[in-house]
Design an enzyme around this catalytic site. Structure first.
Site, PDB file in Angstrom:
ATOM      1  CG  ASP A   1      -1.915   1.114   1.229  1.00 26.62           C
ATOM      2  OD1 ASP A   1      -2.039   1.807   0.207  1.00 26.62           O
ATOM      3  OD2 ASP A   1      -2.589   1.302   2.259  1.00 26.62           O
TER       4      ASP A   1
ATOM      5  CG  ASP B   1      -2.838   4.665  -4.338  1.00 28.28           C
ATOM      6  OD1 ASP B   1      -1.963   4.136  -3.612  1.00 28.28           O
ATOM      7  OD2 ASP B   1      -4.017   4.274  -4.356  1.00 28.28           O
TER       8      ASP B   1
END
Length: 440
Positions: A113, A321
Site C-alpha cells: 500500500d 497511488d
C-alpha cells in the site's frame, strides 16, 4: 552550519547507529526485486476462479471508489457515479507482496500500500479480530520480536499511540472506519527476492494487531505500508536502499501469466532514453502520500489545464497511488477532458453495462482513440490506449477516469501500466520510463 566530523568520528557514529538500527546492515546500497502479486492473479488469496476477466476488471473499477476512503472519507462520498453502490474495503489495494516476520520466518501475504505507512499483521492472542483464513502470527514464537516501551522514540512517531504496562500501543484507522490496534514492536522482516536469495531487515518497526475490525477480508494477513511516512517499509529501509523503490505494473490483459515487480535500492534506478522526471511534493498534514504536480493533460493537440493544489501551495495537486485502478480527477476537469475525448474519438458512443463509467464506446476494430499526455512539472508522460481506456464488457471500452467534487485527485494504476515508475525519496523525485513490464 553543520559541524565538521573527522572520518573516525563519522565511522563511530555509523557504528553506533548500526547498533540500534538495521539500516547499516545493507549500507552498501543493496539492490533486489520482489514479485508484486495482483489480487486477481491465480497466485493471490483473493483470486476467484469463478469470475471472468471482465468481472474482475469491473470489481477493480469499483474498488477505485472505495479506495478514495483511504485518503479522505468525505471525498469518497463525492466521487461519481454510483459511489453509494460501491464496495468499501479498507484493504482494497490492488497488489500484494509476500514477506516473512520473525525468527524463524513466518510468511504472510500483505496488501502493498503506497497510501499508508504502518506495517501490521494480526497477532495472537487475537480475541477481537476479524476472521482470518491463514494462521495468525504468534510473537512468542519469534526469537527477535520485541515490544517497545512507552518512552521509545518509535512510540512517539504514531499519532494515536497509548501506553499500558509500559508497553507502547498503537491505533491506526482508515477512512471507512476500519481499524487496527495492538503493540508497537520490532522484528525481523524477510523478503523473498526474485534471485532466490532472501533479504532480511532486523529491528523493523511493526504493528502487532490484537484488535482489528471493519471491512478487512478474511483472506488477507495485514498491510505493508509503502508510503512516505517514517514508519513505512521504504522509510525504515533507509540508507540500505538509498531511499529508492520502483515498480513495473503489467497491463490488465497480461496479469494471468506475468507478475509485476517491486524493486529496491540499486535495482530501482530508472535511467536511459525516455525517462521523464517530476518533483515529489511533501505535505506536513498528509505526509504519508506521494504528491505530484499535474499541470495539464493534452488530448491530441488540445491542452486542458488541471486544477489548483489541494495543499494550498500551488504544488502537489494529485496523489500517485498503485492501489487505485482509475484516475480520479475534479469534476470540472473531467467534464473538459470528456468533451475533448468525445470530439476526437472515431467510434460510436455506448453505455457501460454496469452504469459505472460515463465515457464509453463500442469496442469495434475501427475504433480510434486520441493520444493523451499527462503534463507533470518537468515531465510529459505520453500515455497509450492501455493507460487511458479499459474494456468493461465484450463490446464496450470506457475512459479510465472518474470524477470527484472533493479536493482529492489520484493518478491510478491503469495510467501507470507498462511504465517503470521510480520513487526517489531522498532525491524528492519520481520518474517514468515507458517499459514492457511483461519482460521485466
Amino acid at each position: 552550519m553543520a559541524a565538521f566530523q573527522s572520518p573516525l568520528s563519522f565511522a563511530l557514529a555509523i557504528a553506533l547507529l548500526c547498533a540500534s538500527s538495521f539500516g547499516c546492515i545493507y549500507a552498501r546500497k543493496v539492490g533486489f526485486t520482489v514479485d508484486l502479486i495482483h489480487r486477481d492473479s491465480p497466485l493471490s488469496p483473493f483470486y476467484n476462479s469463478e469470475e471472468t476477466d471482465l468481472q474482475r476488471i469491473n470489481n477493480a473499477l469499483r474498488r477505485s471508489i472505495s479506495r478514495v476512503h483511504h485518503f479522505d472519507p468525505i471525498a469518497a462520498a463525492s466521487v461519481s457515479p454510483k459511489a453509494a453502490e460501491s464496495e468499501v474495503t479498507s484493504n482494497g489495494g490492488e497488489y500484494l507482496m509476500s514477506l516473512s516476520l520473525g525468527t524463524p520466518p513466518f510468511k504472510i501475504m500483505g496488501i502493498a500500500d503506497t497510501g499508508s505507512d504502518l506495517i501490521w499483521t494480526q497477532c495472537k492472542p487475537c480475541e477481537r479480530c476479524y476472521k482470518q483464513v491463514d494462521p495468525l502470527f504468534d510473537p512468542k514464537s519469534s526469537k527477535t520480536y520485541r515490544d517497545f516501551s512507552c518512552d521509545a522514540r518509535h512510540c512517539s512517531l504514531l499519532d494515536q499511540s497509548t501506553c499500558s504496562g509500559n508497553i507502547c500501543h498503537y491505533q491506526y484507522s482508515y477512512g471507512d472506519r476500519s481499524y487496527t490496534m495492538g503493540n508497537v514492536a520490532s522484528d525481523t522482516i524477510t523478503l523473498d527476492s526474485t534471485t532466490g536469495s532472501p533479504v532480511s531487515f532486523p529491528k523493523t518497526v511493526i504493528g502487532c494487531g490484537h484488535e482489528n475490525d471493519g471491512t478487512f477480508s478474511d483472506k488477507g494477513s495485514g498491510i505493508v505500508g509503502l508510503g512516505a511516512g517514517p514508519l513505512s517499509l521504504i522509510s525504515q529501509m533507509g540508507s540500505s536502499v538509498g531511499g529508492k523503490f520502483s515498480y513495473c505494473l503489467v497491463p490488465l490483459s497480461s496479469r494471468a501469466g506475468n507478475s509485476s515487480k517491486l524493486n529496491f535500492g540499486s535495482n530501482a534506478v530508472v535511467s536511459g532514453p525516455g525517462v521523464q522526471s517530476t518533483p515529489l511534493v511533501s505535505s506536513e498534514t498528509m505526509s504519508t502520500f506521494y504528491f505530484l504536480t499535474l499541470e495539464a493533460m493534452s488530448v491530441g493537440n488540445e491542452r486542458i489545464k488541471f486544477g489548483d493544489s489541494s495543499l494550498g501551495t500551488g504544488e502537489g495537486n494529485i496523489i500517485i497511488d498503485s492501489g487505485t485502478t482509475l484516475t480520479i480527477v475534479p469534476d470540472d476537469f473531467f467534464s473538459n477532458l470528456s468533451t475533448a475525448v468525445g470530439n476526437q474519438v472515431e467510434g460510436r458512443r455506448a453505455e457501460d453495462p454496469s452504469g459505472f463509467l460515463s465515457v464509453c464506446y463500442s469496442a469495434t476494430s475501427d475504433l480510434k482513440v486520441p493520444a493523451i499526455t499527462a503534463h507533470f512539472t518537468g515531465a510529459d508522460v505520453k500515455l497509450k490506449p492501455i493507460n487511458t481506456f479499459v474494456q468493461v464488457s465484450d463490446d464496450v471500452v470506457c475512459l479510465a477516469f472518474a470524477s470527484t467534487t472533493s479536493g482529492i485527485s489520484i493518478y491510478g494504476n491503469v495510467a501507470q501500466m507498462n511504465f517503470l515508475v521510480e520513487y526517489n525519496i531522498q532525491g524528492k523525485s519520481l520518474s517514468f520510463k515507458p517499459t514492457d513490464c511483461t519482460k521485466k
